[in-house]
Motif scaffolding. Structure first.
Motif, PDB file in Angstrom:
ATOM      1  N   VAL A  40       0.849  -1.202   0.000  1.00 35.88           N
ATOM      2  CA  VAL A  40       0.000   0.000   0.000  1.00 35.88           C
ATOM      3  C   VAL A  40       0.882   1.248   0.000  1.00 35.88           C
ATOM      4  N   LEU A  41       1.939   1.213   0.807  1.00 32.86           N
ATOM      5  CA  LEU A  41       2.842   2.371   0.867  1.00 32.86           C
ATOM      6  C   LEU A  41       3.576   2.577  -0.458  1.00 32.86           C
ATOM      7  N   GLU A  42       3.889   1.476  -1.132  1.00 33.82           N
ATOM      8  CA  GLU A  42       4.538   1.594  -2.449  1.00 33.82           C
ATOM      9  C   GLU A  42       3.606   2.332  -3.403  1.00 33.82           C
ATOM     10  N   ARG A  43       2.339   1.957  -3.351  1.00 31.53           N
ATOM     11  CA  ARG A  43       1.355   2.589  -4.240  1.00 31.53           C
ATOM     12  C   ARG A  43       1.228   4.079  -3.930  1.00 31.53           C
ATOM     13  N   LEU A  44       1.228   4.415  -2.655  1.00 29.96           N
ATOM     14  CA  LEU A  44       1.133   5.824  -2.261  1.00 29.96           C
ATOM     15  C   LEU A  44       2.379   6.589  -2.721  1.00 29.96           C
ATOM     16  N   ALA A  45       3.551   6.004  -2.494  1.00 29.89           N
ATOM     17  CA  ALA A  45       4.805   6.671  -2.887  1.00 29.89           C
ATOM     18  C   ALA A  45       4.841   6.901  -4.397  1.00 29.89           C
ATOM     19  N   ASN A  46       4.296   5.952  -5.154  1.00 28.83           N
ATOM     20  CA  ASN A  46       4.349   6.044  -6.620  1.00 28.83           C
ATOM     21  C   ASN A  46       3.404   7.086  -7.207  1.00 28.83           C
ATOM     22  N   THR A  47       2.511   7.648  -6.394  1.00 28.19           N
ATOM     23  CA  THR A  47       1.593   8.666  -6.926  1.00 28.19           C
ATOM     24  C   THR A  47       2.315   9.983  -7.190  1.00 28.19           C
ATOM     25  N   GLY A  48       3.453  10.185  -6.513  1.00 23.63           N
ATOM     26  CA  GLY A  48       4.168  11.448  -6.663  1.00 23.63           C
ATOM     27  C   GLY A  48       3.545  12.591  -5.865  1.00 23.63           C
ATOM     28  N   LEU A  49       2.537  12.259  -5.041  1.00 24.24           N
ATOM     29  CA  LEU A  49       1.871  13.312  -4.250  1.00 24.24           C
ATOM     30  C   LEU A  49       2.742  13.786  -3.087  1.00 24.24           C
ATOM     31  N   ILE A  50       3.617  12.894  -2.626  1.00 21.98           N
ATOM     32  CA  ILE A  50       4.526  13.263  -1.527  1.00 21.98           C
ATOM     33  C   ILE A  50       5.926  13.366  -2.116  1.00 21.98           C
ATOM     34  N   ARG A  51       6.557  14.519  -1.894  1.00 24.11           N
ATOM     35  CA  ARG A  51       7.854  14.759  -2.536  1.00 24.11           C
ATOM     36  C   ARG A  51       8.888  15.252  -1.527  1.00 24.11           C
ATOM     37  N   LYS A  52      10.044  15.545  -2.075  1.00 26.14           N
ATOM     38  CA  LYS A  52      11.186  15.927  -1.238  1.00 26.14           C
ATOM     39  C   LYS A  52      10.900  17.147  -0.355  1.00 26.14           C
ATOM     40  N   GLY A  53      10.164  18.119  -0.870  1.00 27.97           N
ATOM     41  CA  GLY A  53       9.941  19.341  -0.095  1.00 27.97           C
ATOM     42  C   GLY A  53       8.854  19.211   0.974  1.00 27.97           C
ATOM     43  N   ASN A  54       8.175  18.069   1.015  1.00 27.88           N
ATOM     44  CA  ASN A  54       7.036  17.910   1.937  1.00 27.88           C
ATOM     45  C   ASN A  54       7.457  17.477   3.333  1.00 27.88           C
ATOM     46  N   THR A  55       6.608  17.808   4.308  1.00 26.07           N
ATOM     47  CA  THR A  55       6.767  17.292   5.665  1.00 26.07           C
ATOM     48  C   THR A  55       5.513  16.502   6.005  1.00 26.07           C
ATOM     49  N   LEU A  56       5.716  15.234   6.276  1.00 28.34           N
ATOM     50  CA  LEU A  56       4.609  14.317   6.552  1.00 28.34           C
ATOM     51  C   LEU A  56       4.441  14.127   8.057  1.00 28.34           C
ATOM     52  N   LEU A  57       3.194  14.193   8.515  1.00 27.25           N
ATOM     53  CA  LEU A  57       2.881  13.889   9.912  1.00 27.25           C
ATOM     54  C   LEU A  57       2.103  12.581   9.923  1.00 27.25           C
ATOM     55  N   ASP A  58       2.575  11.629  10.710  1.00 30.30           N
ATOM     56  CA  ASP A  58       1.959  10.301  10.760  1.00 30.30           C
ATOM     57  C   ASP A  58       1.345  10.097  12.144  1.00 30.30           C
ATOM     58  N   TYR A  59       0.007  10.102  12.195  1.00 31.39           N
ATOM     59  CA  TYR A  59      -0.684   9.923  13.486  1.00 31.39           C
ATOM     60  C   TYR A  59      -0.744   8.452  13.871  1.00 31.39           C
ATOM     61  N   GLY A  60      -0.313   8.148  15.100  1.00 28.82           N
ATOM     62  CA  GLY A  60      -0.301   6.758  15.555  1.00 28.82           C
ATOM     63  C   GLY A  60       0.740   5.992  14.756  1.00 28.82           C
ATOM     64  N   CYS A  61       1.980   6.511  14.805  1.00 31.21           N
ATOM     65  CA  CYS A  61       3.025   6.002  13.898  1.00 31.21           C
ATOM     66  C   CYS A  61       3.517   4.609  14.268  1.00 31.21           C
ATOM     67  N   GLY A  62       3.173   4.134  15.469  1.00 30.65           N
ATOM     68  CA  GLY A  62       3.636   2.803  15.848  1.00 30.65           C
ATOM     69  C   GLY A  62       5.151   2.721  15.818  1.00 30.65           C
ATOM     70  N   LYS A  63       5.669   1.712  15.141  1.00 30.89           N
ATOM     71  CA  LYS A  63       7.123   1.514  15.120  1.00 30.89           C
ATOM     72  C   LYS A  63       7.809   2.300  14.006  1.00 30.89           C
ATOM     73  N   GLY A  64       7.014   3.129  13.307  1.00 30.21           N
ATOM     74  CA  GLY A  64       7.621   4.074  12.360  1.00 30.21           C
ATOM     75  C   GLY A  64       7.693   3.649  10.911  1.00 30.21           C
ATOM     76  N   ARG A  65       7.009   2.557  10.553  1.00 28.01           N
ATOM     77  CA  ARG A  65       7.133   2.058   9.175  1.00 28.01           C
ATOM     78  C   ARG A  65       6.807   3.118   8.118  1.00 28.01           C
ATOM     79  N   VAL A  66       5.661   3.785   8.258  1.00 28.81           N
ATOM     80  CA  VAL A  66       5.233   4.773   7.257  1.00 28.81           C
ATOM     81  C   VAL A  66       6.296   5.863   7.119  1.00 28.81           C
ATOM     82  N   ASP A  67       6.822   6.297   8.251  1.00 28.54           N
ATOM     83  CA  ASP A  67       7.795   7.388   8.258  1.00 28.54           C
ATOM     84  C   ASP A  67       9.092   7.002   7.558  1.00 28.54           C
ATOM     85  N   PHE A  68       9.620   5.830   7.925  1.00 27.26           N
ATOM     86  CA  PHE A  68      10.888   5.398   7.319  1.00 27.26           C
ATOM     87  C   PHE A  68      10.715   5.118   5.830  1.00 27.26           C
ATOM     88  N   PHE A  69       9.632   4.439   5.486  1.00 24.44           N
ATOM     89  CA  PHE A  69       9.433   4.061   4.083  1.00 24.44           C
ATOM     90  C   PHE A  69       9.252   5.293   3.205  1.00 24.44           C
TER      91      PHE A  69
END
Length: 203
Positions: A40-69
């Motif tokens: 699912v994260l691969e699909r999200l990353a491939n949309t190009g909606l999140i880029r180098k200049g962005n700052t992502l906030l991950d609510y309930g990040c758990g062990k950090g998978r979304v953030d690291f990926f």
């Protein structure tokens, strides 16, 4: 089996440990830790909606998978917030070894009290908490948005009907798109998607 292999492969590549579910501190307001599947994260990353200049906030990040990926794949900055101290410590441990650790930070905080930085312009949710908490969180996000107007994109993976009904009533939010993920898993589950909402800025 293919999915399991993909999970292990990415954890290994990113030099982190994020697999498995944890509901030891879950209750009616805060839901169990369960990582978003990498496919699912691969699909999200491939949309190009999140880029180098962005700052992502991950609510309930758990062990950090979304953030690291996502910081590894898109080179965005990422901030994960987690209220469960034990799981938060696992995220911090992962940061010591992770491939993209320089762009990732974590905070131990309750989502409803967390003040959203004006740098944040992308936000990720995988059903971390109840509707009551979500309402408080959205109002915090709106505070930040009004203090510094900017386009903010919000990504809701596997959204509940409750979440969707509520989000559709928030006047400032605009539903912009969805990423269909049903083909990634057996069972054709209609919730297997990422809904994208936006707080737009008038040019």
């Amino acid at each position: 089996m293919k999915e399991d292999k993909n999970e292990t492969r990415w954890d290994k590549l990113l030099r982190i440990r994020t697999m498995g579910r944890d509901d030891s501190n879950a209750d009616q307001y805060r839901y169990p830790y369960e990582p978003t599947p990498y496919s699912v994260l691969e699909r999200l990353a491939n949309t190009g909606l999140i880029r180098k200049g962005n700052t992502l906030l991950d609510y309930g990040c758990g062990k950090g998978r979304v953030d690291f990926f996502l910081s590894y794949q898109t080179r965005c900055q990422s901030v994960g917030i987690e209220y469960d101290e034990r799981i938060y410590e696992k995220a911090v441990e992962n940061r010591e070894t992770a491939a993209a650790s320089g762009r990732v930070s974590f905070e131990l905080a309750n989502a409803e009290n967390f003040v959203v930085s004006e740098k944040v312009d992308c936000i990720y949710f995988f059903n971390p908490f109840s509707l009551e908490i979500l309402q408080k969180v959205i109002s915090r996000i709106l505070d930040s948005y009004y203090e510094k107007p900017r386009t903010i994109q919000m990504f809701f993976y596997y959204p509940s009907d409750e979440y969707i009904s509520y989000l559709m009533t928030v006047g400032e939010l605009m539903f912009t798109d969805e990423i269909d993920c049903r083909d990634l898993f057996p069972g054709n589950d209609p919730r297997e998607r990422i809904l994208i909402f936006e707080l737009p800025v008038d040019e």
